[in-house]
Write an enzyme that holds these catalytic residues in place. Structure first.
Site, PDB file in Angstrom:
ATOM      1  N   HIS A  30      51.413  45.763  28.748  1.00  0.00           N
ATOM      2  CA  HIS A  30      50.662  45.286  29.915  1.00  0.00           C
ATOM      3  C   HIS A  30      49.154  45.479  29.687  1.00  0.00           C
ATOM      4  O   HIS A  30      48.375  44.540  29.850  1.00  0.00           O
ATOM      5  CB  HIS A  30      51.102  46.031  31.170  1.00  0.00           C
ATOM      6  CG  HIS A  30      50.248  45.746  32.371  1.00  0.00           C
ATOM      7  ND1 HIS A  30      50.213  44.509  32.978  1.00  0.00           N
ATOM      8  CD2 HIS A  30      49.384  46.533  33.071  1.00  0.00           C
ATOM      9  CE1 HIS A  30      49.367  44.552  34.002  1.00  0.00           C
ATOM     10  NE2 HIS A  30      48.845  45.761  34.075  1.00  0.00           N
TER      11      HIS A  30
ATOM     12  N   GLU B  60      53.259  43.424  41.054  1.00  0.00           N
ATOM     13  CA  GLU B  60      53.301  44.215  39.821  1.00  0.00           C
ATOM     14  C   GLU B  60      54.600  45.018  39.841  1.00  0.00           C
ATOM     15  O   GLU B  60      54.839  45.806  40.769  1.00  0.00           O
ATOM     16  CB  GLU B  60      52.088  45.142  39.700  1.00  0.00           C
ATOM     17  CG  GLU B  60      50.800  44.381  39.435  1.00  0.00           C
ATOM     18  CD  GLU B  60      49.624  45.268  39.045  1.00  0.00           C
ATOM     19  OE1 GLU B  60      49.632  46.470  39.398  1.00  0.00           O
ATOM     20  OE2 GLU B  60      48.704  44.761  38.366  1.00  0.00           O
TER      21      GLU B  60
ATOM     22  N   ASP C 188      53.252  46.849  43.308  1.00  0.00           N
ATOM     23  CA  ASP C 188      51.825  47.027  43.598  1.00  0.00           C
ATOM     24  C   ASP C 188      51.208  45.639  43.814  1.00  0.00           C
ATOM     25  O   ASP C 188      50.658  45.031  42.899  1.00  0.00           O
ATOM     26  CB  ASP C 188      51.172  47.750  42.407  1.00  0.00           C
ATOM     27  CG  ASP C 188      49.677  47.930  42.582  1.00  0.00           C
ATOM     28  OD1 ASP C 188      49.188  47.801  43.714  1.00  0.00           O
ATOM     29  OD2 ASP C 188      49.007  48.190  41.564  1.00  0.00           O
TER      30      ASP C 188
ATOM     31  N   TYR D 190      48.631  53.266  34.250  1.00  0.00           N
ATOM     32  CA  TYR D 190      48.420  52.017  33.496  1.00  0.00           C
ATOM     33  C   TYR D 190      49.081  52.264  32.144  1.00  0.00           C
ATOM     34  O   TYR D 190      48.449  52.165  31.111  1.00  0.00           O
ATOM     35  CB  TYR D 190      46.906  51.821  33.369  1.00  0.00           C
ATOM     36  CG  TYR D 190      46.388  50.460  32.970  1.00  0.00           C
ATOM     37  CD1 TYR D 190      46.861  49.293  33.551  1.00  0.00           C
ATOM     38  CD2 TYR D 190      45.366  50.358  32.019  1.00  0.00           C
ATOM     39  CE1 TYR D 190      46.327  48.065  33.194  1.00  0.00           C
ATOM     40  CE2 TYR D 190      44.831  49.132  31.660  1.00  0.00           C
ATOM     41  CZ  TYR D 190      45.318  47.989  32.261  1.00  0.00           C
ATOM     42  OH  TYR D 190      44.781  46.760  31.903  1.00  0.00           O
TER      43      TYR D 190
ATOM     44  N   GLN E  92      40.119  41.303  43.076  1.00  0.00           N
ATOM     45  CA  GLN E  92      40.033  42.369  42.069  1.00  0.00           C
ATOM     46  C   GLN E  92      38.947  42.074  41.032  1.00  0.00           C
ATOM     47  O   GLN E  92      38.170  42.950  40.650  1.00  0.00           O
ATOM     48  CB  GLN E  92      41.400  42.521  41.381  1.00  0.00           C
ATOM     49  CG  GLN E  92      41.482  43.664  40.377  1.00  0.00           C
ATOM     50  CD  GLN E  92      42.888  43.790  39.766  1.00  0.00           C
ATOM     51  OE1 GLN E  92      43.810  43.045  40.129  1.00  0.00           O
ATOM     52  NE2 GLN E  92      43.049  44.728  38.856  1.00  0.00           N
TER      53      GLN E  92
ATOM     54  N   ARG F  37      39.038  40.443  27.458  1.00  0.00           N
ATOM     55  CA  ARG F  37      38.237  40.958  26.346  1.00  0.00           C
ATOM     56  C   ARG F  37      39.012  40.758  25.048  1.00  0.00           C
ATOM     57  O   ARG F  37      39.497  41.721  24.443  1.00  0.00           O
ATOM     58  CB  ARG F  37      37.956  42.475  26.519  1.00  0.00           C
ATOM     59  CG  ARG F  37      37.174  42.859  27.754  1.00  0.00           C
ATOM     60  CD  ARG F  37      37.049  44.383  27.865  1.00  0.00           C
ATOM     61  NE  ARG F  37      38.367  45.033  27.790  1.00  0.00           N
ATOM     62  CZ  ARG F  37      39.199  45.161  28.827  1.00  0.00           C
ATOM     63  NH1 ARG F  37      38.867  44.698  30.008  1.00  0.00           N
ATOM     64  NH2 ARG F  37      40.358  45.748  28.663  1.00  0.00           N
TER      65      ARG F  37
HETATM   66 CA    CA Z   1      49.449  48.617  39.340  1.00  0.00          CA
END
Ligand code: CA
Length: 411
Positions: free
Chosen positions: A130, A194, A228, A125, A235, A139
């Site tokens: 991103h 992704e 991805d 990540y 999710q 958030r």
């Molecule tokens: Ca990913």
């Protein structure tokens, strides 16, 4: 500038500087090849003509239907194979030219296969743009978690469902949270891609022995494009507290040609500075990324292919060396053929977002395709096409393409 006797289109991803490895088949079984221009060099056939006399063990590796055995022979071996073929492509008296009818096969006549048996796949990540903009959607007061600038966040993904470019992806069913608190079971209504890069691990490390950041790059064989596929509604319901599961385990796509570590060296650039400085096991100099242009296009059924993302891999916050050092710091061992993916690569602008979740602000601001057709998330029969390449002066090295089409849900 290296000049080949073989005509190679100047804008080809598969220039004489690239020579990536892949697995192809024609009327004969799947085996290893190198891509050059619009052609494949049949390595098993070249071996049979004694083109690689220094490596008698290469014949077996070239005839396998995956590259793992070839990769395990080490970067010294793959460099030798590429250098030998590169020299032969520039020598108009070479056996490769003399027997080109036998050794060079048009790419349009072959089928490409999964290049590797992937044992383990980890998804990081590592793009700050991103992580920040996804965090901001959910958030806004606290987009990055407190750990994000101290370690490369990742989860262990699913290796069995990694598929090669061209493999269609049926729309998955799953549990989707409802305001009532009782989840619905239905096809995802928020299917996304992704845009990522994935590094292929080139040698085993020992369990219980962390790979130091200084030696981390020695473990990389090469790189592929990585998609991805993600079901955002599934999710959203399932990801707390242990991270994504069925929303991502149904399929991930990779490009068929593995671009070698050596071919990528032309495109090294400084990685962005890190503040605060991470713990010592994650500190290395020079910290470098790769200047690679990346893009995503979407082609609706019976529609035109439209570019929806154009960005660059140079700005990734956590380098591949940092990812490897962190992955193994507890003693987890790497295995030849493992894939470590960067996570979605995004830039600041909407046109640089590597997934629809970001580009459409979680489906609230549709992007526009050809003829005013809008997309919040992917529709059935949409085809997602990813490209990536580096260009430095006359030297161009690319990944080819990574395609995948969404099929209607089946039950
Ligand atoms: Ca990913």
């Amino acid at each position: 500038m290296l000049q080949s006797w073989l005509p190679i289109p100047p804008d080809s991803d598969f220039s004489i500087h690239n020579l990536p490895f892949g697995i192809f088949s024609d009327e004969r079984p799947a085996r290893a090849g190198l891509a050059i221009g619009d052609w494949v060099v049949d390595l098993a056939a070249a071996y049979a003509l004694n083109m690689f006399p220094h490596y008698p063990e290469a014949g077996s590796a070239f005839r396998k239907p995956v590259l793992n055995e070839l990769v395990a022979l080490g970067r010294g071996f793959s460099d030798y194979v590429r250098n030998t073929v590169q020299t032969a492509l520039c020598d108009s008296h070479s056996d490769l030219k003399q027997f080109s009818n036998h050794l060079l096969i048009p790419q349009k006549k072959v089928q490409m296969h999964m290049p590797l048996k992937v044992g383990n796949y980890t998804d990081f990540y590592s793009s700050e743009e991103h992580a920040f903009s996804v965090g901001q959607l959910f958030r806004p007061e606290n987009p990055l978690f407190p750990n994000w600038k101290h370690l490369p966040v990742a989860y262990h993904g699913r290796a069995s469902s990694i598929v090669v470019s061209g493999t269609p992806v049926p729309r998955p069913w799953g549990q989707i949270g409802q305001t009532s608190g009782i989840p619905a079971f239905k096809p995802t209504n928020a299917l996304d891609y992704e845009l990522e890069l994935a590094f292929v691990i080139g040698k085993d490390s020992a369990i219980g022995r962390p790979v130091s950041i200084a030696e981390a790059e020695d473990y990389i064989f090469g790189m592929v494009l990585f998609n991805d596929w993600s079901a955002r509604d599934i999710q959203r319901w399932e990801y707390q507290p242990l991270g994504p599961f069925t929303s991502k385990n149904f399929a991930s796509g990779i490009s068929p040609w593995v671009v070698t570590w050596e071919a990528l060296q032309h495109f090294r650039v400084p990685a962005p500075p890190q503040e605060p400085e991470p713990l010592p096991y994650l500190v290395h100099q020079p910290r470098q990324n790769f200047d690679l242009c990346l893009s995503v296009s979407v082609k609706p059924h019976d529609g035109q292919e439209v570019l929806v993302c154009n960005n660059n891999a140079s700005g990734i916050y956590w380098t591949i060396a940092q990812q490897i050092a962190h992955h193994t710091v507890t003693g987890c061992n790497l295995q030849t053929g493992d894939l470590l993916a960067t996570g979605t690569i995004s830039g600041k602008e909407i046109s640089q977002k590597g997934c629809l979740l970001e580009a459409t602000l979680n489906g609230t601001q549709p992007i526009t395709l050809h003829n005013g057709v809008g997309r919040r998330f992917l529709e059935d029969h949409d085809e997602v096409i990813m490209h990536g390449f580096g260009q430095k002066g006359d030297i161009r090295v690319g990944f080819g393409e990574l395609r995948g089409k969404v099929l209607p849900a089946v039950r």
